[in-house]
Each structure stands twice: as structure tokens, then as C-alpha cells.
Design an enzyme around this catalytic site. Sequence first.
Site, short mmCIF file in Angstrom:
data_model
loop_
_atom_site.label_atom_id
_atom_site.label_comp_id
_atom_site.label_asym_id
_atom_site.label_seq_id
_atom_site.Cartn_x
_atom_site.Cartn_y
_atom_site.Cartn_z
N TRP A 1 55.78 45.93 -19.19
CA TRP A 1 56.21 44.50 -19.62
C TRP A 1 57.75 44.84 -20.10
O TRP A 1 57.76 45.74 -21.08
CB TRP A 1 55.57 44.10 -20.72
CG TRP A 1 55.69 42.57 -20.84
CD1 TRP A 1 55.32 41.50 -20.19
CD2 TRP A 1 56.18 42.14 -22.18
NE1 TRP A 1 55.73 40.35 -20.87
CE2 TRP A 1 56.25 40.77 -22.26
CE3 TRP A 1 56.85 43.04 -23.25
CZ2 TRP A 1 56.80 40.02 -23.35
CZ3 TRP A 1 57.30 42.02 -24.38
CH2 TRP A 1 57.21 40.60 -24.46
N ASN B 1 53.71 53.43 -23.76
CA ASN B 1 53.74 52.09 -24.26
C ASN B 1 54.41 52.14 -25.37
O ASN B 1 54.45 53.23 -26.16
CB ASN B 1 52.28 51.69 -24.69
CG ASN B 1 51.56 51.14 -23.30
OD1 ASN B 1 52.17 51.17 -22.38
ND2 ASN B 1 50.25 50.90 -23.41
N GLY B 2 55.26 51.10 -25.74
CA GLY B 2 56.04 51.22 -27.05
C GLY B 2 57.62 51.19 -26.88
O GLY B 2 58.12 51.09 -25.78
N HIS C 1 63.15 10.63 -39.32
CA HIS C 1 64.05 11.23 -39.92
C HIS C 1 64.86 12.11 -38.81
O HIS C 1 65.72 13.11 -39.14
CB HIS C 1 63.67 12.48 -41.01
CG HIS C 1 63.12 11.72 -42.27
ND1 HIS C 1 64.01 11.18 -43.15
CD2 HIS C 1 61.74 11.39 -42.49
CE1 HIS C 1 63.13 10.54 -44.02
NE2 HIS C 1 61.86 10.81 -43.77
N CYS D 1 52.34 46.21 -21.77
CA CYS D 1 52.12 47.39 -21.07
C CYS D 1 50.67 48.11 -21.34
O CYS D 1 50.11 47.65 -22.18
CB CYS D 1 53.11 48.63 -21.64
SG CYS D 1 54.98 48.31 -21.60
N GLU E 1 49.93 23.48 -32.79
CA GLU E 1 49.22 24.47 -31.90
C GLU E 1 49.06 23.78 -30.26
O GLU E 1 49.20 24.14 -29.54
CB GLU E 1 47.64 24.78 -32.27
CG GLU E 1 46.85 25.37 -31.46
CD GLU E 1 47.08 26.89 -31.08
OE1 GLU E 1 48.04 27.31 -31.55
OE2 GLU E 1 46.38 27.00 -30.08
N GLU F 1 53.38 26.77 -23.22
CA GLU F 1 53.32 28.02 -22.65
C GLU F 1 52.38 28.17 -21.43
O GLU F 1 52.93 28.77 -20.66
CB GLU F 1 52.54 29.07 -23.83
CG GLU F 1 51.19 28.81 -24.09
CD GLU F 1 50.41 29.71 -25.21
OE1 GLU F 1 51.12 30.77 -25.31
OE2 GLU F 1 49.55 29.22 -25.91
N LYS G 1 49.43 39.07 -23.28
CA LYS G 1 48.37 38.87 -24.06
C LYS G 1 48.47 39.51 -25.62
O LYS G 1 48.16 38.96 -26.50
CB LYS G 1 47.01 39.12 -23.43
CG LYS G 1 45.71 38.97 -24.21
CD LYS G 1 45.50 37.46 -24.40
CE LYS G 1 44.45 37.13 -25.46
NZ LYS G 1 44.52 35.73 -25.62
N ARG H 1 46.84 41.70 -20.19
CA ARG H 1 47.82 41.94 -21.03
C ARG H 1 49.14 41.49 -20.73
O ARG H 1 49.95 41.32 -21.63
CB ARG H 1 47.83 43.26 -21.49
CG ARG H 1 46.50 43.93 -22.10
CD ARG H 1 46.65 45.51 -22.10
NE ARG H 1 47.48 46.30 -22.73
CZ ARG H 1 47.19 46.74 -23.85
NH1 ARG H 1 46.15 46.80 -24.35
NH2 ARG H 1 48.11 47.42 -24.52
N LYS I 1 50.37 25.29 -26.89
CA LYS I 1 49.56 25.27 -25.86
C LYS I 1 50.15 24.62 -24.63
O LYS I 1 50.30 25.18 -23.45
CB LYS I 1 48.14 24.80 -25.99
CG LYS I 1 47.22 25.41 -26.66
CD LYS I 1 46.57 26.60 -26.38
CE LYS I 1 47.49 28.03 -26.62
NZ LYS I 1 47.03 28.72 -27.87
C1 F6R Z 1 49.50 31.73 -27.96
C2 F6R Z 1 49.12 32.91 -28.48
C3 F6R Z 1 50.10 33.85 -29.04
C4 F6R Z 1 49.34 34.71 -30.09
C5 F6R Z 1 50.25 35.65 -30.79
C6 F6R Z 1 49.48 36.51 -31.79
O1 F6R Z 1 48.56 31.01 -27.08
O2 F6R Z 1 48.07 33.43 -27.92
O3 F6R Z 1 51.09 33.15 -29.63
O4 F6R Z 1 48.39 33.84 -30.91
O5 F6R Z 1 50.95 36.63 -29.87
O6 F6R Z 1 48.49 37.20 -31.27
P1 F6R Z 1 47.41 37.81 -31.99
O7 F6R Z 1 46.49 36.64 -32.49
O8 F6R Z 1 46.57 38.78 -30.88
O9 F6R Z 1 48.07 38.66 -33.02
#
Ligand code: F6R
Length: 613
Positions: free
Chosen positions: A76, A101-102, A509, A2, A486, A493, A608, A27, A490
Site C-alpha cells: 500500500w 511493512n512500515g 449558519h 501492507c 458516521e 467511503e 482496512k 487490508r 460510510k
Molecule cells: C471507516 C473505517 C475507518 C476506521 C479507522 C480506524 O469505515 O473503517 O475510518 O474506523 O481507520 O480503524 P480502527 O478502528 O481499526 O482503529
Amino acid sequence: MCGIVGAVAQRNVSDILLEGLKRLEYRGYDSAGMALIDDPDTGIATIKTVGKVANLVAAAKKQGASGNLGIAHTRWATHGNISRANAHPHDSSGRVALVHNGIIENHETLRQELIAAGYKFATGTDTEVIAHLIHQALENGEGALLPAVTAAIARLRGAYGLGVIDRRQPDRIVVARSGMSLVIGAGIGENFVASDPLALGQVTDRFIYLEEGDLAQLTSDSIEIWNDGRRVDREIATLSGKAAEMDKGEYQHFMQKEIFEQPQAIRDTLSGRVSEEKVLEEAFGVSAGKIFDKVKQVQIVACGTSFHAGLVAKYWLESIARMPCQVDIASDYRYRDIIVQPGTLFVAVSQSGETADTLAALRYANAHNRKHVATLAICNVATSSLVRESDFCVLTMAGQEIGVASTKAFTTQLTLLLILAIVLGRRNGLASEDEARLVRDMNGLPDLVDKTLQLDKEIRKLSKQFSDKHHSLFLGRGIQYPVAKEGALKLKEISYIHAEAYPAGELKHGPLALVDSNMPVIVVAPNNDLLDKLRSNLSEVSARGGKLYVFADEGIGLESDRSCKVINLPGCPEVLDPILFTVPLQLLSYHAAIIKGTDIDHPRNLAKSVTVE
Ligand code: F6R
């Protein structure tokens, strides 16, 4: 997640609010809305739409929305489905409107109480109770908006950033912060509020960051702030225009731009932190040296990509600093019976510094009788709550990361975590010539990343073979296992291809059962001691008809054949492998997502900055 924007001025603020919402799109959100007061006699005009801010812009244009006072929001969904009704602002009896927000944890109890008092609920949100509570306080004699908001928030349990307007007091916005970020933008003859200064970059460069528990009243020519019933002064910070920059330039997506910005981001992160052959530990702050002297082990907490950075760091802390390191997922950390060993440094890693779980873990550590030596934030946002609430911090200099999928934040986090391992290693037997070698290696990193990025075209071609796949497996051994994780994160997502990562030694295994010609197996193969073991794992896949895609150090001489496509990376010092091998995996997901036609910078269901638990 949000976003909030609010404005009180002597001009029409509707375009300011809409521009602010556009700037918060990064965001992640699912609906948007705006409430304006033009003529108090005609009431509060509220416009809400589901989907992109562009829909709200179109609706506002159609209705000719205008007003000198307004609040706006991108939602959101957390409570109540995605719908027009559930989008903010929410109102009570046409008098009060607010954005939030929250999460309000006791919303159900309050809802029952308000229903009994005669209030009708029009939404499935937790937020609506706040609007009714404020209305109730106004009608019960509080009169002014500020004391009414004060009375209402005293009833709330949970987290909130609030912006509230009252039809009968059309010259003011009251805002309140508890557990969520809010920033006031100071103008001349006009004032603003937002959840992120970026939203206000078009109207001001002067900001006041509200602190926990702050309550403020904004009119066009005044800003008054209270905390715990007392008037407080807060500093005005000037933020350069660069911080609010949001331009894709020559790139198609922010994610692509951010992948290609990595050499510079790493250069900026190294700058001032290392000399030619030494780590400059003063970069961690004046008192950092004394803190590091006491450290015997490290506890890292983080979420998502930042958690993967922590997992890589564990290997460095063990091998370079010779220190035990525990890495925890932030969302679980505070629900365990943690045993804090004497001499533990608590390190929270986060791009945004606003991730609710990481912040909660930090707060838990802070509250836990402060058994840690200190809390350190490794973060990309200087003004974030994480930075402000940690004992000390060191900033990744990645610049703003807008693409939801984290890229340059990850590689700059790794850069700083490697520096941290060296700083702690110094106190634990790391010889100065070894430090000098490591630092020289690090100074060569930006150029190596640059070279690796030149594989872009080759990887784009390769990605075509993924577009029709539904599943994939990522393998790595040792320190490359978090890199494989990682890579898998990527890919899933942004391309929505299911991807799982395994330590390569675990293949037989269980996961080997999945391997067939429809299951691409992506492997990271640096030139290290585990290479021969990794080669056996590759044979296990080929023997079962699996198709291998191997990102290999050019020095190991692996060649492509019918079952194995090899992409060679420039040789690099072993310590840098995790950073270098991440880059082609980022490019692979990016190109796979392009072919799949997904919304790369705003993947579905993701935000984000994840500011709720
Ligand atoms: C994946 C991604 C998320 C963030 C996670 C933590 O590409 O961006 O997994 O890494 O939400 O976010 P931060 O680093 O802002 O605490």
C-alpha cells in the site's frame, strides 16, 4: 495496508504464499509480489504485479514459480508511486531480498550514504535502503544473515516488520519487528511468518506473536527468537479455525454480511458483560474495579469510525456517568500540549488495534509520566498491539471484520462504551434501578437491530434516488450528530458520493446555502427532547426546495410528502438511539454503492488497517 507472508519448508511454498496474500487482501493494497529461492545457483526468482493478487497468481503460474523458501507482500504505497518496480520484495545485488511493512523515517540520509558507497537504487521506496544495508553488512564480513539484519536494523529510524532472505543461505528467513505486527506460524517440518495470523490459517493454527524489538530466524525445523541480543522464548498460541474464517456465505459482500451480523455481534458483546439487570464489571478484568474507583473523567482517542463511537460515548458519559469526557482524533493527540487532569482514564477505541495513530496516542499516554489513572483498550482483536500495550482491555466480540468500511465493529464499540458509562455511573450516583433499566434496554438491543434490518428492501429502493447525486448532507442533533457523521463517512467511503454531516442546528449558519433539489438531505430523527427543534430544521430545508430523507422513530408520526421521504424505525429506548439509527445509514450507503458499482469491500485508496501515520 501492507501485508507480509513468508514460508520455509521442504515443499514448494509458492501456493502457500499466494493463498496468504489473498487472505490479506482485506487490508487494502495496490500491488503485490513474491520472491522464491528454488536453486541458489539460479538466484532469487522475483515476480511482481500492480493491482490485485489475482494478477500475481497469473504471473506466477505463467512463470512456473516454485521454491522451498519464499517471501511475499501486498503493498500500500507510502513512498514512491504505485508501480511494479516499487512493489515488494526489494533486492540488493540479486543476493538479498526482503519485504517490509512500515515506514523508515531516515531513508533519505541512508540512501545518500549508500549511493556514496556505490549502491544503485531501482525504486522510489524507503524500503530499498534496508536491502542494501543488509547486503553491505553481509559483504563487509558479517557472513550470516542474522547478524547482518541486526546490523542493518540498528541503523533504521521508524517502523518495520521485515522478512529477509539471502540467496547464499537458502534455508532460512530472518524476520524483525519494531512498531509493526509480525506473527510466526509454527508447522511440522516447515515454518511461516505473516503480518496477520489469518494469512496462515490454511497451514497452521499455532502462532507465536513477536514482541517489540524481536528478531527471529526461521528454518524448516527451527524457530529462534532474540530480543536486545538475548535469546528469548515466546509462547505458542493456538488459534481456532473459526478465527481464520473468511466466507461471505449467502451475502454479496463482506460489508453486507457484517451489517446483518450485528444482532449476533451485539449479543456476543453483551454476553458475560451484563446480567439481566446489572453490568458485570469483572468483565473488564480483575483490577478494573479499583481503577474505575479512581476515575473522575475520561479521555477517548480513536480514528475514523471508532472516533465517531467515542463522540457518541461522550454524551453517555456525561448523562449516565455524570463525568466530563474529552474525545480526540488519535492522529492529533500526541502533537498537542495535553493537560491530563487528575483521575483521567485514557480509552483507546479501535477495531483492528493496529491503527498507527491510535497506537502512537496510547504510547504517548503511556510515556507521558503515566499521568492517567490507567489506559483501557476497547478493541476487536485480542492479539493486537493496542490490547497488549494497554493496562487493561475489553474486547468487542464482533468477529472478524473484513469489509474495509467498519460496521459491526462500530455498533459493538458503542455497546461496550455504554457499558463503560454505566460502570462509571455506578460510582457517581447512578441508582441501581436506573442501571437495571438501562441494562434491560441493552438486552433488548439485538432484537431491535434485527427489526431495523428488515427495512433493507425499503432502503434499497430509496437508494436509487441517490445514484446520480454528487453531494449529500447528513443532519443530526445532539447525540445523533456523531451518528450523522458516521452515516456521511460510510456513504462517501464506499459510494464516493461526497457527504458532509452537520449538527442540524448549524444548518442556517452556512450549509443551508448548499441546499437545492440536487442535494439530498438525510436526517436522523429519534423521539427525544430535541424533536421539535429538529422539525424546524426540516422546514428550513423544505422551504428551500431541498429533498429530505428522514429516518424517524415510528412514534413521532412524521409522514412522507412531496419534499420529504420518511422511513420509520421501530421505537426504542432513547439511550439506544445512536446504535439503532446507525443501521439504516449503513444500509443506505451499501445500496447506493451497489448502484454506483464501486468495489464495496475494498474502496479505492483505503486500507482496512491503517498501520502508518
Ligand atoms: C471507516 C473505517 C475507518 C476506521 C479507522 C480506524 O469505515 O473503517 O475510518 O474506523 O481507520 O480503524 P480502527 O478502528 O481499526 O482503529
